[in-house]
Motif scaffolding. Structure first.
Motif, PDB file in Angstrom:
ATOM      1  N   THR A  28      31.500  38.048  30.447  1.00  0.00           N
ATOM      2  CA  THR A  28      32.248  38.011  29.180  1.00  0.00           C
ATOM      3  C   THR A  28      31.956  36.738  28.402  1.00  0.00           C
ATOM      4  O   THR A  28      31.743  36.773  27.200  1.00  0.00           O
ATOM      5  N   HIS A  29      31.960  35.584  29.115  1.00  0.00           N
ATOM      6  CA  HIS A  29      31.687  34.295  28.451  1.00  0.00           C
ATOM      7  C   HIS A  29      31.486  33.217  29.503  1.00  0.00           C
ATOM      8  O   HIS A  29      31.674  33.455  30.695  1.00  0.00           O
ATOM      9  N   GLU A  30      31.103  32.030  29.049  1.00  0.00           N
ATOM     10  CA  GLU A  30      30.600  31.005  29.959  1.00  0.00           C
ATOM     11  C   GLU A  30      31.674  30.109  30.580  1.00  0.00           C
ATOM     12  O   GLU A  30      31.336  29.201  31.351  1.00  0.00           O
ATOM     13  N   HIS A  31      32.950  30.304  30.261  1.00  0.00           N
ATOM     14  CA  HIS A  31      33.977  29.458  30.877  1.00  0.00           C
ATOM     15  C   HIS A  31      33.951  29.661  32.399  1.00  0.00           C
ATOM     16  O   HIS A  31      33.775  30.780  32.880  1.00  0.00           O
ATOM     17  N   SER A  32      34.163  28.549  33.128  1.00  0.00           N
ATOM     18  CA  SER A  32      33.863  28.591  34.559  1.00  0.00           C
ATOM     19  C   SER A  32      34.745  29.562  35.337  1.00  0.00           C
ATOM     20  O   SER A  32      34.327  30.067  36.379  1.00  0.00           O
ATOM     21  N   ASP A  33      35.942  29.862  34.846  1.00  0.00           N
ATOM     22  CA  ASP A  33      36.786  30.826  35.570  1.00  0.00           C
ATOM     23  C   ASP A  33      36.225  32.252  35.495  1.00  0.00           C
ATOM     24  O   ASP A  33      36.732  33.163  36.159  1.00  0.00           O
ATOM     25  N   HIS A  34      35.153  32.437  34.702  1.00  0.00           N
ATOM     26  CA  HIS A  34      34.488  33.749  34.605  1.00  0.00           C
ATOM     27  C   HIS A  34      33.031  33.693  35.066  1.00  0.00           C
ATOM     28  O   HIS A  34      32.485  34.678  35.546  1.00  0.00           O
ATOM     29  N   TRP A  35      32.441  32.509  34.888  1.00  0.00           N
ATOM     30  CA  TRP A  35      30.987  32.397  35.035  1.00  0.00           C
ATOM     31  C   TRP A  35      30.539  31.755  36.353  1.00  0.00           C
ATOM     32  O   TRP A  35      29.462  32.032  36.878  1.00  0.00           O
TER      33      TRP A  35
ATOM     34  N   PRO B  20      37.485  36.910  19.301  1.00  0.00           N
ATOM     35  CA  PRO B  20      37.661  35.506  18.944  1.00  0.00           C
ATOM     36  C   PRO B  20      38.146  34.684  20.139  1.00  0.00           C
ATOM     37  O   PRO B  20      39.262  34.889  20.627  1.00  0.00           O
ATOM     38  N   HIS B  21      37.298  33.806  20.634  1.00  0.00           N
ATOM     39  CA  HIS B  21      37.628  32.942  21.768  1.00  0.00           C
ATOM     40  C   HIS B  21      36.723  31.718  21.650  1.00  0.00           C
ATOM     41  O   HIS B  21      35.627  31.829  21.100  1.00  0.00           O
ATOM     42  N   ASP B  22      37.168  30.576  22.165  1.00  0.00           N
ATOM     43  CA  ASP B  22      36.388  29.349  21.956  1.00  0.00           C
ATOM     44  C   ASP B  22      35.225  29.248  22.952  1.00  0.00           C
ATOM     45  O   ASP B  22      35.157  28.342  23.771  1.00  0.00           O
TER      46      ASP B  22
ATOM     47  N   THR C 287      40.734  40.058  28.005  1.00  0.00           N
ATOM     48  CA  THR C 287      41.363  38.767  28.320  1.00  0.00           C
ATOM     49  C   THR C 287      40.615  37.711  27.511  1.00  0.00           C
ATOM     50  O   THR C 287      39.590  37.995  26.891  1.00  0.00           O
ATOM     51  N   ASP C 288      41.112  36.481  27.504  1.00  0.00           N
ATOM     52  CA  ASP C 288      40.419  35.406  26.794  1.00  0.00           C
ATOM     53  C   ASP C 288      40.149  35.788  25.343  1.00  0.00           C
ATOM     54  O   ASP C 288      39.007  35.856  24.894  1.00  0.00           O
ATOM     55  N   VAL C 289      41.223  36.041  24.647  1.00  0.00           N
ATOM     56  CA  VAL C 289      41.123  36.402  23.231  1.00  0.00           C
ATOM     57  C   VAL C 289      42.281  35.719  22.485  1.00  0.00           C
ATOM     58  O   VAL C 289      43.428  35.782  22.917  1.00  0.00           O
TER      59      VAL C 289
ATOM     60  N   GLY D 134      42.059  30.893  21.237  1.00  0.00           N
ATOM     61  CA  GLY D 134      42.483  30.613  22.608  1.00  0.00           C
ATOM     62  C   GLY D 134      42.797  31.874  23.383  1.00  0.00           C
ATOM     63  O   GLY D 134      41.900  32.694  23.652  1.00  0.00           O
ATOM     64  N   HIS D 135      44.082  32.014  23.711  1.00  0.00           N
ATOM     65  CA  HIS D 135      44.519  33.129  24.555  1.00  0.00           C
ATOM     66  C   HIS D 135      45.730  33.827  23.936  1.00  0.00           C
ATOM     67  O   HIS D 135      46.500  33.219  23.197  1.00  0.00           O
ATOM     68  N   LEU D 136      45.934  35.068  24.309  1.00  0.00           N
ATOM     69  CA  LEU D 136      47.095  35.826  23.828  1.00  0.00           C
ATOM     70  C   LEU D 136      48.364  35.372  24.550  1.00  0.00           C
ATOM     71  O   LEU D 136      48.369  35.183  25.765  1.00  0.00           O
TER      72      LEU D 136
HETATM   73 ZN   LIG Z   1      37.805  31.661  28.383  1.00  0.00          ZN
END
Ligand SMILES: [Zn+2]
Ligand SMILES: [Zn+2]
Length: 256
Positions: free
Chosen positions: A55-62, A118-120, A140-142, A188-190
């Motif tokens: 989904t994206h490069e933030h470490s909790d996903h990547w 939209p997420h950073d 998530t992460d939106v 950020g986040h919902l």
């Molecule tokens: Zn994220």
């Protein structure tokens, strides 16, 4: 189709979707060892996984994606923006497949549709997966809800939806100002209220399994999320609240 989670929250995320002949992992925010241990709970091994969607490069996903993929020769599907942000290029690993964030593609018998959000992060996407029988969406992460999100997440049979924070708890909590602004901002986040509102505006008539996830351990609780969402959302589906450590067990979607 069925889906499950290895864990959900800012300390690591990974979701597994299984159809008749295809098994897809979305994100891997865990070390290889931890991931294997968590897969065991679902009676799976990394060898069962056909592809990892990022989904994206933030470490909790990547964090665990490349280590897991290289160790077990699993294909990775990733946007070029995300790949660039992760410091790799398309030649870093033979199994990298660049995806167009606006274009659906197939893996086995599952059609995968990336949804730009939209997420950073760099070219972040979420996904809707569909097989012959059912439609599953992860969101998530939106930071904010777009008309496209409302349109695309309508009519899902299974839904994993973020309720990251309670706005009051975030504002009164211990996070530094910049982090409060980041988490609570448009990118950020919902928060619980946004999630409840989204559930009401999408077509939720087909939902069989609804999971609320990515619940912050610092700025939210399952109880707060439940109170906010179930106060507003009157859909039929029973709601499950995903856990950082346990994720959630297999949830089955029956044929349409
Ligand atoms: Zn994220
Ligand atoms: Zn995250």
């Amino acid at each position: 189709m069925r889906f499950a989670s290895l864990g959900s929250g800012s300390k690591g995320n990974s979701t597994i979707i299984q159809s008749d002949n295809t098994c897809i992992m979305i994100d891997c925010g865990f070390s290889v060892k931890d991931c294997v241990r968590r897969l065991e709970r679902l009676n799976k091994t990394p060898n069962d996984i056909d592809a990892i969607l990022v989904t994206h490069e933030h470490s909790d996903h990547w964090k665990g994606v490349l280590p897991l993929a290289t160790r077990y020769s699993i294909d990775i599907y990733i946007t070029s923006g995300c790949l660039r942000a992760s410091g790799l290029d398309a030649n870093s690993y033979l199994g990298i497949n660049l995806i167009d964030s606006h274009k659906a593609f197939k893996i086995g018998d599952i059609e995968v549709k990336p949804i730009p959000v939209p997420h950073d992060a760099n070219e972040p996407v979420q996904f809707i997966l569909q097989d012959a029988n059912s439609r599953f969406g992860i969101l998530t992460d939106v930071g904010s809800i777009t008309p496209y999100i409302i349109e695309q997440y309508s009519g899902c049979n299974g839904l994993l939806l973020e309720a990251n924070h309670d706005l009051q708890l975030l504002q009164s909590g211990s996070y530094p100002r910049f982090l409060k602004d980041r988490v609570g901002g448009q990118w950020g986040h919902l928060n619980n209220q946004q999630t409840a509102d989204l559930l009401n505006v999408i077509d939720h008539s087909c939902i069989q399994q609804l999971v609320i996830g990515h619940i912050s351990l610092s700025n939210n609780s399952k109880q707060l999320a439940k109170a906010s969402i179930e106060n507003v959302y009157k859909g039929a589906a029973n709601i499950i609240y995903a856990d950082q450590e346990e994720g959630f067990d297999w949830l089955h979607l029956s044929a349409l």
